[in-house]
Enzyme design. Structure first.
Site, short mmCIF file in Angstrom:
data_model
loop_
_atom_site.label_atom_id
_atom_site.label_comp_id
_atom_site.label_asym_id
_atom_site.label_seq_id
_atom_site.Cartn_x
_atom_site.Cartn_y
_atom_site.Cartn_z
N LYS A 40 -76.69 -32.12 -24.99
CA LYS A 40 -76.83 -30.67 -24.82
C LYS A 40 -75.87 -29.90 -25.73
O LYS A 40 -76.25 -28.88 -26.31
CB LYS A 40 -76.57 -30.31 -23.35
CG LYS A 40 -76.88 -28.87 -23.03
CD LYS A 40 -76.85 -28.63 -21.52
CE LYS A 40 -77.29 -27.21 -21.20
NZ LYS A 40 -77.35 -26.97 -19.74
N MET B 43 -110.59 -54.86 -11.49
CA MET B 43 -110.31 -55.99 -12.39
C MET B 43 -109.48 -57.06 -11.67
O MET B 43 -109.69 -58.25 -11.86
CB MET B 43 -109.59 -55.50 -13.64
CG MET B 43 -109.44 -56.56 -14.70
SD MET B 43 -111.01 -57.29 -15.18
CE MET B 43 -111.37 -56.40 -16.69
N GLU C 96 -93.55 -36.39 -16.93
CA GLU C 96 -93.26 -36.78 -18.32
C GLU C 96 -94.12 -37.95 -18.78
O GLU C 96 -94.40 -38.09 -19.98
CB GLU C 96 -91.78 -37.11 -18.49
CG GLU C 96 -90.85 -35.90 -18.39
CD GLU C 96 -90.48 -35.53 -16.96
OE1 GLU C 96 -91.02 -36.15 -16.01
OE2 GLU C 96 -89.65 -34.62 -16.77
N PHE D 106 -74.20 -36.20 -13.88
CA PHE D 106 -75.48 -35.80 -13.32
C PHE D 106 -76.58 -35.90 -14.39
O PHE D 106 -76.44 -35.36 -15.48
CB PHE D 106 -75.40 -34.35 -12.80
CG PHE D 106 -76.71 -33.84 -12.26
CD1 PHE D 106 -77.28 -34.41 -11.13
CD2 PHE D 106 -77.38 -32.80 -12.89
CE1 PHE D 106 -78.50 -33.95 -10.63
CE2 PHE D 106 -78.59 -32.34 -12.41
CZ PHE D 106 -79.15 -32.91 -11.27
N GLN D 107 -77.62 -36.63 -14.08
CA GLN D 107 -78.75 -36.85 -14.99
C GLN D 107 -78.36 -37.48 -16.31
O GLN D 107 -79.01 -37.25 -17.34
CB GLN D 107 -79.52 -35.53 -15.21
CG GLN D 107 -80.14 -35.04 -13.90
CD GLN D 107 -81.17 -33.95 -14.07
OE1 GLN D 107 -81.08 -33.14 -14.99
NE2 GLN D 107 -82.15 -33.91 -13.19
C1 LIG Z 1 -99.51 -49.56 -14.32
C2 LIG Z 1 -100.31 -50.76 -14.01
N1 LIG Z 1 -100.19 -51.37 -12.82
C3 LIG Z 1 -100.94 -52.45 -12.54
C4 LIG Z 1 -101.82 -52.96 -13.45
C5 LIG Z 1 -102.65 -54.19 -13.13
N2 LIG Z 1 -104.08 -53.89 -13.13
C6 LIG Z 1 -104.90 -54.12 -14.18
S1 LIG Z 1 -106.47 -53.67 -13.94
C7 LIG Z 1 -106.12 -53.16 -12.36
C8 LIG Z 1 -107.18 -52.59 -11.47
C9 LIG Z 1 -107.68 -51.29 -11.95
O1 LIG Z 1 -108.45 -50.73 -10.93
P1 LIG Z 1 -109.26 -49.41 -11.14
O2 LIG Z 1 -108.39 -48.39 -11.79
O3 LIG Z 1 -109.91 -49.03 -9.88
O4 LIG Z 1 -110.34 -49.82 -12.25
P2 LIG Z 1 -111.51 -50.90 -12.16
O5 LIG Z 1 -110.93 -52.21 -12.59
O6 LIG Z 1 -111.99 -50.93 -10.75
O7 LIG Z 1 -112.52 -50.40 -13.12
C10 LIG Z 1 -104.78 -53.36 -12.06
C11 LIG Z 1 -104.16 -53.06 -10.76
C12 LIG Z 1 -101.91 -52.30 -14.69
N3 LIG Z 1 -102.72 -52.72 -15.68
N4 LIG Z 1 -101.17 -51.20 -14.94
#
Ligand SMILES: Cc1ncc(C[n+]2csc(CCOP(=O)(O)OP(=O)(O)O)c2C)c(N)n1
Lengths: 175, 581
Positions: free
Chosen positions: B186, B494, B74, B136-137
């Protein structure tokens, strides 16, 4: 900006969960609510909420604008500083022995215009209405006798005379 | 798509024998819901079935004008509806069953909330006699989504379905757009009901201000007239209100340079001489310097987010601020405003253009041009190792900046913003406010199904893609025209960059292993390639462009590349890091 307590009157449509929406907004945005009172207003289908919140003027402006984002909120008025009638009701159960009873009664009735609504050999229940600080003050005076229970309604407020916070005043959306 | 028969509804015929629609059958809530959606012009619904919504899926085949896209989770349905909305300006619709189906929508709904995306999420709910019993749910999804929806509804009577859907769409797209959730038990879906005529809506407490106050426009014009170094900051509101022409006219007429927020990209063609490109944490140095020096800052349809302002006390320190926004609550929230203008960005700019005469700011524009002549940071231009910036540049070149670009969240998102000079409105799809990893692939699905004739590129990281890559299956099932580009650096890049710069290179839990993306995509039925050298980049891009249907390009890039320039979180322009060591 100076911190002070603000009284907000909020008119809302009577839908299920509307108080929850308003309180959720306060919680989410970290607004500090000191007192809430909710009841019907002069219009059917509309409730009137009175909030006492702490904060500076800018924060109150934010609270107001955020409240207007809720669908059910029809009008928000900051009545702080207006010529207001402010009332809160409190029930106070206080310990009263034969020795102290007369003192408690005199204090409560003479100064605070409280009424006695129940008595047992060890306790009295008094009912008092007035601005919240009057109730605070009475509680301070009564405390040495032994307060057993306090129930307060939260503050309600209304602007005196022709000034009002009714629906007829159109909301000016310009900040 | 052909709906398969859920076991629970034993009476339903097999998919191969098309069901004959019994004309005499009394209409039920579920049918009213579909009719109400059709009336709102809905052509695509992203969803996933379950017990509470079986009645709805039961009648769905009767509505061939609604294309139901069966996602794999979803969360994918929500992000796909979001992507659909961002590239069309229409309301995106997603659908889930009660309980776990509904909670899986939480992240996409929050994503849409923070980026002001028009979305209607429909969830099934347990029968009303079960509500409150932890059945349930059963989950209190209206309670859960209170802070992340513009508004939400629990429909208690079948007669309310039509009016509620009408209200939900109206709320989602009017004023400041946002997600609206409609939760339907429902028994309400099963109750006998007919769709009534559409009503004229009168929502007492909801009256968005579209036309700004004339006096405020005059005051804004006066600020602009008095300015020596005016600057426009254009945000998402430009795109949401369709104010692109009015923005361009204002910039040209009054000779005001324009900086774009991350979500404002596409508001003005980045090739326009007055366009400075992106501002903020990873914005261009010349654009951020312009903010530092401006004396009148005109924020339009943007909200002075901390990723734009950095430390508020040092943001645009010399500027008087004109703030135009449809949401009065945004004005004065983060930045003190000199002239507030509440209203629709298009209307406000049109009025402002009518009010203003032609102005010139040659010296100011020349000084920005001077700062811009310092070439941007291009790491190891001749290095054999593949650079992510290079991939983005080549992609921009190949598509002339005209493709729809959908990103995930991380370094690649910022490189895409910086190096893919997206210059068409509604072609840039990215999760700005919530910064939702996992957004890219499903949002690209939504974008591609909404605009099947356009080229769609999903630029994702090797971390984020692993959050929702099961939607590859949906891309294949729908034959969606999405080219997935993985900027594969082997790290949660990042975060690793922040660890490197601000936490002594303590790369705790940011090295991330990965499947063989090429094989994985192939297994799902996508054409896929891996690219490791500069020389193969153009060929691979052309190869993917030729293929009809989804493709995957796995670009294995330099592992420890950083995004520059960078203003550290909570820092100011004075602390801008121009480039790496
Ligand atoms: C759902 C979620 N969890 C954690 C983060 C924290 N976060 C921001 S950027 C990042 C790293 C992203 O890594 P990647 O997808 O390999 O992309 P890159 O930065 O290497 O281009 C994380 C963990 C987030 N933004 N969203």
């Amino acid at each position: 900006m100076t911190q002070r307590s603000h009284t907000l009157v909020v008119l809302v449509e009577d839908h299920p969960g509307v108080l929850n929406r308003v309180m959720s907004l306060f919680r989410q945005r970290g607004f500090n609510v000191n007192s809430v009172a909710v009841g019907h207003s002069e219009t059917t289908g509309m409730s009137r909420m009175t909030f006492v919140i702490g904060g500076d003027d800018r924060m109150v402006e934010q609270v107001t604008k955020q409240l207007y984002k809720l669908l059910e909120v029809v009008k928000v008025t900051d009545v702080t500083g207006e010529n207001l009638i402010q009332r809160e009701l409190a029930l106070v159960k206080v310990a009263a022995t034969e020795r102290t009873r007369a003192d408690v009664m005199r204090l409560a009735t003479d100064i605070y215009r409280a009424r006695f609504v129940d008595a047992t050999p060890d306790t009295l229940i008094l009912e008092v209405t007035g601005p919240s600080d009057k109730i605070d003050s009475m509680l301070t005076m009564i405390r040495p006798y032994g307060i057993k229970e306090v129930a307060r309604t939260g503050l309600v407020a209304m602007v005196r005379g022709t000034g009002n916070s009714r629906l007829t005043v159109v909301q000016d959306a310009v900040a | 798509m052909v709906a398969t028969t859920p076991e629970e509804s034993g009476a339903a015929p097999a998919a191969s024998q098309p069901r004959s629609v019994a004309k005499a059958a009394p209409s039920i809530g579920a049918r009213v819901l579909c009719e109400a959606l059709v009336r709102e012009g809905v052509d695509t619904v992203f969803g996933y079935p379950g017990g509470a919504v079986i009645p709805l899926y039961d009648v769905l085949p009767e509505f061939p004008s609604i294309h139901h896209v069966l996602v794999r989770h979803e969360q994918g349905a929500g992000h796909a509806a979001d992507g659909y909305a961002r590239v069309t300006g229409k309301v995106g619709v997603c659908l889930a069953t009660s309980g776990p189906g509904a909670t899986n929508l939480v992240t996409p709904i929050a994503t849409a909330m923070l980026d002001s995306i028009p979305m209607v999420a429909i969830t099934g709910q347990v029968g009303q006699h079960f509500i409150g019993s932890d059945a349930f749910q059963e989950i209190d999804i209206t309670g859960i989504t209170l802070p992340i929806t513009k508004h939400n509804f629990l429909v208690r009577h079948a007669a309310d379905i039509g009016p509620t859907i009408q209200k939900a769409f109206h709320l989602a797209k009017s004023g400041r757009p946002g997600p609206v959730l409609v939760d339907i038990p429902k028994d309400v879906l099963l109750a006998a009901s007919e769709l009534g005529a559409a009503e004229s809506l009168d929502l007492v407490g909801y009256k968005p201000t579209y036309t700004p106050h004339r006096r405020q426009i005059r005051l804004a014009a006066q600020e602009i007239r008095n300015a020596q170094k005016p600057l426009i900051l254009a945000g998402h509101g430009i795109l949401l209100s369709g104010a692109m022409d009015e923005l361009k006219t204002l910039a040209e007429k009054a000779q005001i340079p324009v900086g774009l927020t991350l979500l404002g990209i596409g508001g003005l063609d980045q090739n326009h001489p007055l366009c400075l490109g992106m501002v903020g944490m990873h914005g261009f140095a010349h654009a951020n310097r312009a903010i530092y020096e401006t004396d009148v800052l005109i924020g339009v349809g943007m909200r002075f987010d901390d990723r734009v302002t950095g430390r508020v006390s040092d943001f645009a320190p010399n500027a008087r601020v004109v703030h135009i926004d449809i949401d009065p609550a945004e004005i004065g929230k983060n930045i003190e405003t000199t002239v507030p203008v509440v209203g629709d960005a298009r209307q406000a700019l049109a009025l402002l253009n009518a009010e203003l005469e032609e102005l010139r700011h040659d010296e100011w524009i020349e000084s920005i041009a001077e700062w811009r002549r310092t070439p941007p940071y291009r790491p190891h231009a001749n290095d054999a190792v593949l650079q992510p910036q290079f991939v983005m540049e080549r992609l921009c070149e190949a598509t002339d900046g005209n493709a729809i670009v959908v990103t995930d969240v991380g370094q690649h998102q910022m490189w895409a913003a910086q190096y893919f000079q997206c210059n068409k409105p509604n072609n840039w799809v990215t999760s700005g406010g919530l910064g939702t990893m996992g957004f890219g692939v499903p949002a690209a699905l939504g974008a591609a199904l909404a605009r099947p004739d356009d080229e769609v590129w999903a630029v994702v990281g090797d971390g984020g893609v692993q959050m929702t890559l099961f939607e590859f299956a949906t891309l294949v099932q729908e034959q969606a025209n999405v080219n997935v580009v993985i900027i594969n650096n082997g790290y949660l890049g990042m975060v690793r960059q922040w660890q490197q710069l601000f936490h002594d290179r303590n790369y705790s839990e940011t090295f991330i292993s990965q499947p063989d993306f090429q094989m994985l995509a192939t297994a799902y039925g996508m054409a896929a390639r891996t690219v490791t050298s500069r020389d193969d980049v153009d060929v691979a891009i052309e190869w993917a462009r030729e293929i009809v249907g989804p493709t995957l390009l796995n670009f294995v890039v330099e592992q420890e590349m950083n995004v520059y320039p960078m203003i550290p979180s909570g820092g100011s322009y004075g602390e801008l890091i121009e480039k790496g060591e």
